[in-house]
Scaffold this motif. Structure first.
Motif, short mmCIF file in Angstrom:
data_model
loop_
_atom_site.label_atom_id
_atom_site.label_comp_id
_atom_site.label_asym_id
_atom_site.label_seq_id
_atom_site.Cartn_x
_atom_site.Cartn_y
_atom_site.Cartn_z
N PRO A 4 0.84 -1.21 0.00
CA PRO A 4 0.00 0.00 0.00
C PRO A 4 0.87 1.25 0.00
O PRO A 4 2.00 1.28 0.47
CB PRO A 4 -0.80 -0.11 1.29
N SER A 5 0.31 2.30 -0.50
CA SER A 5 1.05 3.55 -0.60
C SER A 5 1.24 4.19 0.78
O SER A 5 0.61 3.80 1.76
CB SER A 5 0.30 4.51 -1.54
N LEU A 6 2.13 5.18 0.78
CA LEU A 6 2.45 5.88 2.05
C LEU A 6 1.24 6.59 2.62
O LEU A 6 1.00 6.61 3.85
CB LEU A 6 3.59 6.88 1.83
N GLY A 7 0.42 7.18 1.80
CA GLY A 7 -0.77 7.88 2.29
C GLY A 7 -1.74 6.94 2.95
O GLY A 7 -2.37 7.27 3.98
N VAL A 8 -1.87 5.74 2.38
CA VAL A 8 -2.78 4.76 2.98
C VAL A 8 -2.27 4.32 4.34
O VAL A 8 -3.04 4.18 5.31
CB VAL A 8 -2.94 3.57 2.03
N ARG A 9 -0.96 4.14 4.44
CA ARG A 9 -0.38 3.73 5.72
C ARG A 9 -0.62 4.79 6.80
O ARG A 9 -0.99 4.47 7.92
CB ARG A 9 1.12 3.49 5.57
N VAL A 10 -0.40 6.03 6.46
CA VAL A 10 -0.61 7.10 7.43
C VAL A 10 -2.06 7.16 7.86
O VAL A 10 -2.38 7.34 9.03
CB VAL A 10 -0.16 8.44 6.82
N LEU A 11 -2.95 6.97 6.93
CA LEU A 11 -4.38 7.03 7.26
C LEU A 11 -4.78 5.89 8.17
O LEU A 11 -5.50 6.09 9.16
CB LEU A 11 -5.19 7.00 5.95
N VAL A 12 -4.25 4.69 7.88
CA VAL A 12 -4.59 3.53 8.72
C VAL A 12 -4.04 3.71 10.13
O VAL A 12 -4.74 3.45 11.13
CB VAL A 12 -4.06 2.24 8.07
#
Length: 336
Positions: A4-12
């Motif tokens: 998953p992309s970095l933005g998805v990781r931060v959101l999770v």
């Protein structure tokens, strides 16, 4: 395979963090977990903070020692300053007492007086002389009597413009006529070369003189006014084989302790009329002083009925010795 992309990781992770915070605030399910985690992480926190705490401890020790040393120096300096002020206060207190005694003494005499301060002592051990801060500008003259709050000290033997030298009565070259206050017995008191005592000369072996008799100036010789305390008899040794008794006298004046003195202007010394003129203007120049002397030497301006001896003294220059009766010649030679 790409994750998953970095933005998805931060959101999770953000949603998970918010959920854990809400759960920790609303329910107590995570309390044991947090306690166990804190128990495990505490040593790590301690080890991580140890260098900082060690540095703070060393800094506190060093700074505290430096502060203590600086404060100690400051307190020591303040203590010295306070001690100096206390010493000065004690000196001023004693000075005030001596001045009060001196003023009280000056109020008891009839002659005009001038207060002078001791500024020097002759280092020669064979002479008893002191230097005062009054001189010719203040009207001081040769042979002027000098006393302190307790008795006669001596006479002026050298006059300078702003200072004068005083020969003490204990000098070996000084003599003055005295009399016993109890019975009027006359004698000559001569200096013994030290500040401890005087000697009475030519006192008969059968003379009525006792220990503790008070001696005062007799006024003979027209140098010292009559009635000033000179000394107290210390001892009287009478030897039948000797024509004269050995009499020792302790001076009443505080010769080694008095700092303030009185210069006496008396009619007996021949300069009693000079003081009022000088007191009107203490800053007289040489021409004015000479004018005063010429006015005093004018026989027309001389006071009527004045004694011939006083008139002759007024007409003499300031540095001329005063004339004395032949009977007092030995005493005067010693005084001059």
């Amino acid at each position: 395979m790409k994750g998953p992309s970095l933005g998805v990781r931060v959101l999770v992770l953000s949603v998970l963090s918010i959920a854990l915070m809400v759960a920790d605030a609303r329910v107590s399910t995570l309390q044991p977990v947090r306690s166990n985690l804190s128990l495990i992480l505490t040593p790590i926190y301690y080890v991580a903070d140890l260098p900082v705490r060690l540095w703070d401890a060393v800094y506190q020790q060093v700074s505290s020692r430096a502060d203590l040393l600086a404060e100690n120096e400051r307190l020591r300096a303040e203590a010295l300053l306070i001690q100096r002020k206390l010493q000065k206060l004690a000196t001023l207190t004693e000075q005030n007492v001596r001045l009060r005694e001196l003023l009280n003494s000056s109020s008891l005499v009839d002659e005009r007086v001038l207060v002078a301060e001791l500024v020097g002592v002759d280092p020669n051990p064979y002479t008893q002389r002191v230097l005062i801060n009054k001189g010719e500008r203040d009207g001081v003259f040769l042979g002027q009597p000098v006393l302190d709050a307790t008795g006669l000290m001596g006479q002026v033997v050298e006059v300078m413009p702003f200072t004068a030298r005083v020969l003490l009565i204990t000098d070996s070259s000084h003599s003055l006529p005295v009399q016993v206050n109890r019975n009027g017995l006359r004698a000559i008191a001569s200096g013994a070369g030290n500040n401890e005592w005087l000697e009475l000369r030519f006192v008969g072996d059968t003379a009525d003189i006792r220990v503790d008799d008070i001696l005062v100036s007799s006024g003979l010789g027209q140098r010292f006014p009559a009635g000033y305390p000179v000394g107290r008899v210390l001892s009287v040794e009478q030897d039948p084989s000797q024509p004269f008794a050995d009499v020792k006298v302790a001076p009443t004046a505080q010769l080694t302790r008095s700092r303030y003195m009185l210069l006496v202007f008396s009619a007996e010394s021949g300069y009693g009329e000079l003081v009022p003129v000088l007191e009107e203007d203490s800053e007289l120049n040489d021409a004015e002083v000479q004018a005063v002397e010429e006015a005093l030497q004018d026989p027309v301006l001389s006071a009527p009925g004045a004694p011939e001896a006083a008139t002759e003294t007024l007409e003499a220059p300031l540095d001329a010795p005063l004339s004395l009766p032949p009977s007092e010649a030995p005493a005067v030679e010693g005084a001059q």
